[in-house]
Write a protein that holds these residues in place. Structure first.
Motif, mmCIF file in Angstrom:
data_model
loop_
_atom_site.group_PDB
_atom_site.id
_atom_site.type_symbol
_atom_site.label_atom_id
_atom_site.label_comp_id
_atom_site.label_asym_id
_atom_site.label_seq_id
_atom_site.Cartn_x
_atom_site.Cartn_y
_atom_site.Cartn_z
ATOM 1 N N ILE A 1 0.004 4.330 -9.212
ATOM 2 C CA ILE A 1 0.100 3.188 -8.316
ATOM 3 C C ILE A 1 0.224 1.875 -9.083
ATOM 4 N N ALA B 1 -2.901 11.183 -2.293
ATOM 5 C CA ALA B 1 -3.574 10.276 -3.219
ATOM 6 C C ALA B 1 -2.890 8.907 -3.207
ATOM 7 N N SER C 1 -3.566 7.212 0.266
ATOM 8 C CA SER C 1 -4.952 6.740 0.319
ATOM 9 C C SER C 1 -5.140 5.516 -0.573
ATOM 10 N N GLY C 2 -4.493 5.526 -1.737
ATOM 11 C CA GLY C 2 -4.577 4.379 -2.634
ATOM 12 C C GLY C 2 -3.964 3.131 -2.025
#
Length: 225
Positions: A12, A190, A193-194
């Motif tokens: 990210i 992931a 959610s990040g």
């Protein structure tokens, strides 16, 4: 870092697609807040000044109408408009759609703040031949600063997390919420959610900064003290 399980996506913090989408979201949110907040302020002021007029009630109802319409219906309308006007998948279309959708939030906040303001204050300024622009900038806005800023803050926060309205108007990598939906579809939970955590942090930080600097907060935009 790339892994097959991540479909070639970088992390990210190093993912240019995510940060470009986040930048686009901030552009759209700031422009929507500025336009919807200003229009809402003017609507709230006009309705409060002519509160006993039938036309004031009509204008107030029209300004509140987009709130009653489902976001998907508004999105479809702007999808047709954007496709015919050649502005599909542009920030301009997203800003136009967001502004129309969020005017009710700003106008309701502005109307509540203007209704709390005594009419004698402005009447005294009128007697002194003070222009409307100076009355707004030197008297009305400073007195109701917190509530008026909340009228800008509410569309900004709502736009940051908007998905349903924008999902028909741009590609999935254009803004951060549609990108989040893309990662969910791909099973990259992931990442989604990040991104969700990133949005929450940004919203909390922005609200805290505005509250610290101006005393305004979201609760003041919806009737809080």
């Amino acid at each position: 870092i790339s892994e097959n399980g991540m479909y070639g996506q970088r992390g990210i913090l190093f993912n240019s697609t995510i940060w470009n989408a986040f930048q686009g979201t901030m552009i759209v949110a700031l422009c929507c807040a500025a336009l919807a907040g200003t229009i809402g302020l003017l609507v709230g002021y006009a309705v409060s000044k002519k509160r006993r007029s039938r036309w004031a009630t009509y204008v107030n109802n029209i300004a509140f109408l987009p709130y009653l319409m489902p976001s998907l219906a508004v999105g479809v309308a702007f999808f047709i408009f954007g496709s015919s006007a050649g502005i599909f998948n542009t920030y301009l279309l997203l800003i136009l759609a967001g502004t129309v959708k969020y005017i009710p939030f700003a106008s309701r906040s502005a109307l509540n703040s203007m209704m709390q303001l005594s009419s004698e204050i402005e009447e005294a300024a009128v007697i002194q031949n003070i222009s409307w622009s100076r009355r707004m900038t030197r008297i009305i806005i400073p007195i109701q600063k917190s509530s008026i800023i909340s009228g800008y803050l509410l569309p900004f926060m709502t736009c940051l997390r908007e998905l349903t309205l924008f999902m028909l108007l741009c590609s999935q990598t254009r803004i951060i919420t549609t990108l989040l939906d893309y990662f969910d579809e791909m099973g990259l939970y992931a990442f989604s959610s990040g991104i969700n955590l990133l949005l929450i942090v940004v919203i909390l930080v922005c609200n805290a900064l505005v509250n610290k600097l101006t005393g305004a907060s979201l609760d003041k935009g919806i009737g809080g003290k």
